[in-house]
Scaffold this motif. Structure first.
Motif, PDB file in Angstrom:
ATOM      1  N   SER A   1     -15.642  -3.953  -9.220  1.00 58.75           N
ATOM      2  CA  SER A   1     -14.576  -4.947  -9.094  1.00 58.75           C
ATOM      3  C   SER A   1     -14.125  -5.022  -7.646  1.00 58.75           C
ATOM      4  O   SER A   1     -14.346  -4.106  -6.856  1.00 58.75           O
ATOM      5  CB  SER A   1     -13.388  -4.592 -10.004  1.00 58.75           C
ATOM      6  OG  SER A   1     -12.902  -3.305  -9.689  1.00 58.75           O
ATOM      7  N   LEU A   2     -13.508  -6.142  -7.315  1.00 55.24           N
ATOM      8  CA  LEU A   2     -12.977  -6.347  -5.979  1.00 55.24           C
ATOM      9  C   LEU A   2     -11.665  -5.582  -5.847  1.00 55.24           C
ATOM     10  O   LEU A   2     -10.838  -5.606  -6.770  1.00 55.24           O
ATOM     11  CB  LEU A   2     -12.741  -7.852  -5.791  1.00 55.24           C
ATOM     12  CG  LEU A   2     -12.579  -8.417  -4.392  1.00 55.24           C
ATOM     13  CD1 LEU A   2     -13.830  -8.161  -3.548  1.00 55.24           C
ATOM     14  CD2 LEU A   2     -12.322  -9.930  -4.488  1.00 55.24           C
ATOM     15  N   ARG A   3     -11.435  -4.910  -4.706  1.00 55.76           N
ATOM     16  CA  ARG A   3     -10.154  -4.199  -4.503  1.00 55.76           C
ATOM     17  C   ARG A   3      -9.128  -5.188  -3.953  1.00 55.76           C
ATOM     18  O   ARG A   3      -8.592  -5.028  -2.853  1.00 55.76           O
ATOM     19  CB  ARG A   3     -10.352  -3.021  -3.549  1.00 55.76           C
ATOM     20  CG  ARG A   3     -11.218  -1.936  -4.160  1.00 55.76           C
ATOM     21  CD  ARG A   3     -11.421  -0.787  -3.217  1.00 55.76           C
ATOM     22  NE  ARG A   3     -10.181  -0.074  -2.914  1.00 55.76           N
ATOM     23  CZ  ARG A   3     -10.131   1.068  -2.217  1.00 55.76           C
ATOM     24  NH1 ARG A   3     -11.253   1.613  -1.765  1.00 55.76           N
ATOM     25  NH2 ARG A   3      -8.985   1.647  -1.972  1.00 55.76           N
ATOM     26  N   ARG A   4      -8.889  -6.218  -4.737  1.00 55.36           N
ATOM     27  CA  ARG A   4      -8.063  -7.330  -4.272  1.00 55.36           C
ATOM     28  C   ARG A   4      -6.660  -6.900  -3.864  1.00 55.36           C
ATOM     29  O   ARG A   4      -6.150  -7.329  -2.830  1.00 55.36           O
ATOM     30  CB  ARG A   4      -8.017  -8.379  -5.386  1.00 55.36           C
ATOM     31  CG  ARG A   4      -7.093  -9.526  -5.122  1.00 55.36           C
ATOM     32  CD  ARG A   4      -7.827 -10.816  -5.031  1.00 55.36           C
ATOM     33  NE  ARG A   4      -7.101 -11.742  -4.208  1.00 55.36           N
ATOM     34  CZ  ARG A   4      -7.413 -13.025  -4.087  1.00 55.36           C
ATOM     35  NH1 ARG A   4      -8.415 -13.519  -4.732  1.00 55.36           N
ATOM     36  NH2 ARG A   4      -6.734 -13.804  -3.303  1.00 55.36           N
ATOM     37  N   ASP A   5      -6.014  -6.060  -4.678  1.00 52.09           N
ATOM     38  CA  ASP A   5      -4.645  -5.647  -4.344  1.00 52.09           C
ATOM     39  C   ASP A   5      -4.609  -4.903  -3.015  1.00 52.09           C
ATOM     40  O   ASP A   5      -3.748  -5.160  -2.166  1.00 52.09           O
ATOM     41  CB  ASP A   5      -4.066  -4.752  -5.446  1.00 52.09           C
ATOM     42  CG  ASP A   5      -3.768  -5.544  -6.704  1.00 52.09           C
ATOM     43  OD1 ASP A   5      -3.845  -6.791  -6.657  1.00 52.09           O
ATOM     44  OD2 ASP A   5      -3.466  -4.915  -7.738  1.00 52.09           O
TER      45      ASP A   5
END
Lengths: 111, 111
Positions: A89-93
């Motif tokens: 997953s993308l570490r968006r936060d």
């Protein structure tokens, strides 16, 4: 030197702390068309299996693993092992907090 | 083959058209601490001489020229020759139009 027994193999996949993520490293890592494509496949925030990502990009597992490792080591993605699979997953936060606006630039369609 | 006479040496320094600037190339190019530092020195929009930039970063001319060439070829900066000097500026308008928000991410102080 005796071979390391499988049982003591580190079970955790290392990720940099959010505060240790460096902008130049992130830029360099996503500055590759294939890795940029992976980031865009993860843009909706959903986890995707390593196998599914490789399949969508038509990559052999060794190539996919290599690029996913670079993304993980740069702090761009998170890899979660589950059984024999790995989920990405993308570490968006973390990225949004450290470099506001960066993910938007990466995932926006070019014109 | 005869040596090319100096007079026909191309006097124009080539730059990619704005529409030919590629995000992955820009990312890869600014994904280097030194080149990122150059972008930040140009953040206020003012032109700076090649010599001044090299001086501010403590770089020998050959190193400075190399990095400035990569930035120019990627479409990040514009190089204007004037006499024996070269003046460098950020292609802010082109970058803002093609990749809105990117320059802001690059020049923002990291926390």
């Amino acid at each position: 030197m005796p071979a390391m027994p499988t049982a003591v193999r580190p079970s955790k996949i290392p990720h940099p702390e959010a505060d240790a993520i460096e902008l130049a490293t992130v830029m360099r890592t996503v500055g590759d068309p294939l890795r940029l494509a992976i980031v865009r496949l993860l843009a909706d925030g959903a986890e995707q299996s390593c196998a599914a990502l490789q399949d969508r990009l038509g990559l052999p597992p060794s190539t996919g693993s290599y690029h996913l490792r670079l993304l993980r080591e740069a702090g761009v993605t998170r890899t979660r092992p589950a059984g024999t699979q790995r989920y990405i997953s993308l570490r968006r936060d973390d990225l949004d907090r450290r470099f506001p606006g960066l993910v938007d630039v990466l995932i926006r369609d070019e014109r």
